[in-house]
Design an enzyme around this catalytic site. Structure first.
Site, PDB file in Angstrom:
ATOM      1  N   SER A   1       4.321  -4.660   4.865  1.00 21.50           N
ATOM      2  CA  SER A   1       3.374  -4.296   3.802  1.00 21.50           C
ATOM      3  C   SER A   1       2.604  -5.556   3.415  1.00 21.50           C
ATOM      4  CB  SER A   1       4.171  -3.787   2.601  1.00 21.50           C
ATOM      5  OG  SER A   1       3.381  -3.757   1.444  1.00 21.50           O
TER       6      SER A   1
ATOM      7  N   TYR B   1      10.966  -5.517  -3.489  1.00 19.64           N
ATOM      8  CA  TYR B   1      10.164  -4.946  -2.397  1.00 19.64           C
ATOM      9  C   TYR B   1       9.570  -6.067  -1.541  1.00 19.64           C
ATOM     10  CZ  TYR B   1       6.869  -1.735  -0.111  1.00 19.64           C
ATOM     11  OH  TYR B   1       6.163  -0.983   0.814  1.00 19.64           O
TER      12      TYR B   1
END
Ligand code: NAP
Length: 239
Positions: A142, A155
């Site tokens: 990501s 994350y």
């Protein structure tokens, strides 16, 4: 362009979002697809859709964060597909919160799912690709794996780890004719981004859609085998 017909792919988290769009794009190329997830109902619905496109589609229910479940699930799925050529390590979870506010269990679960899950699945699939001396692994990181932001510590830690693991694996298995690709997409409209409040499913003209991401994966796979898409970022043009 390389013909992908009759290849066999495993897509973790293939029931919804980016994984589902990738499964559909693969089926349109004639690739047989095995999808995984924890919710059997959504897996069954996606498998029915894939079969409607004329390919063999199978599913297995398991939590990528549980190694015993992964071992059994991947073994079953490869038996059902008869072999495997492509692995898309897509299953993942996200939650935002400050380092102090996020409960330890939630922080750990993000790492267990996004990092350990990818490691467990890859470990079970890799021997088949090495035996064939050919294969493709696509790992989904990501933009949060390139930059940390306030409230993304868990994350971002998981997605930075994905990049490190993926690049290391790429260097290990290039000699085996296995291409390992690391993708770092920006926000794409899916349950995940909508639940996090960072995407709006009605803004189709500006927000990236799962199909855009799936097209990138197919394009990478269609390169001649001498060429490897090592990494790619996908951004929306005008957010
Ligand atoms: N959407 C974005 O903006 C965006 C941007 C960059 C990167 N990504 C990454 O892209 C990947 C897919 O995201 P998405 O937006 O499509 O998410 P999503 O819509 O929430 O879908 C996640 C998929 O992963 C599966 N999954 C989640 N946890 C699992 C577990 N422990 N074991 C097995 N399967 C699990 C889910 O199925 P079940 O619920 O049935 O388990 C579902 O199929 C993730 O790795 C995410 O971090 C997303």
């Amino acid at each position: 362009m390389k013909n992908l017909k009759n290849k066999k792919a495993i897509i973790t988290g293939g029931s919804r979002g980016l994984g589902r769009a990738t499964a559909i794009a693969f089926a349109k190329q004639g690739i047989d697809v095995g999808i995984t997830g924890r919710n059997e109902d959504t897996l069954k619905a996606t498998v029915a859709e894939l079969k409607g496109l004329g390919v063999n589609a199978e599913y297995e229910v398991f939590d990528v964060g549980n190694y015993e479940e992964v071992k059994a699930g991947i073994d079953n799925l490869i038996k059902k597909l008869s072999t495997v050529d492509i692995l898309v390590n897509n299953a993942g979870i996200a939650a935002f919160g400050t380092l102090n506010d996020m409960p330890v269990e939630e922080w750990s679960k993000i790492i267990q799912t996004n990092v350990m899950g990818m490691y467990y699945v890859t470990k079970e699939v890799l021997p088949y690709l090495i035996d064939k001396n050919e294969g493709d692994i696509i790992n989904i990181s990501s933009t949060a794996g390139l930059n940390g932001n306030a409230t993304t510590s868990a994350y971002s830690a998981s997605k930075f780890a994905v990049i490190g693991m993926s690049e290391s694996l790429m260097k290990e298995v290039r000699k085996n004719n296995i291409r390992v690709c690391t993708l770092t997409p920006s926000t794409i409209a899916s349950d995940m981004s909508i639940d996090l409040g960072i995407a709006d499913k009605d803004s189709q003209d500006s927000v990236l859609q799962p199909e855009d991401f799936a097209e990138l994966i197919v394009a990478g796979l269609q390169l001649p085998r001498r060429a490897m898409l090592k990494s790619a970022a996908l951004w929306s043009t005008n957010p």
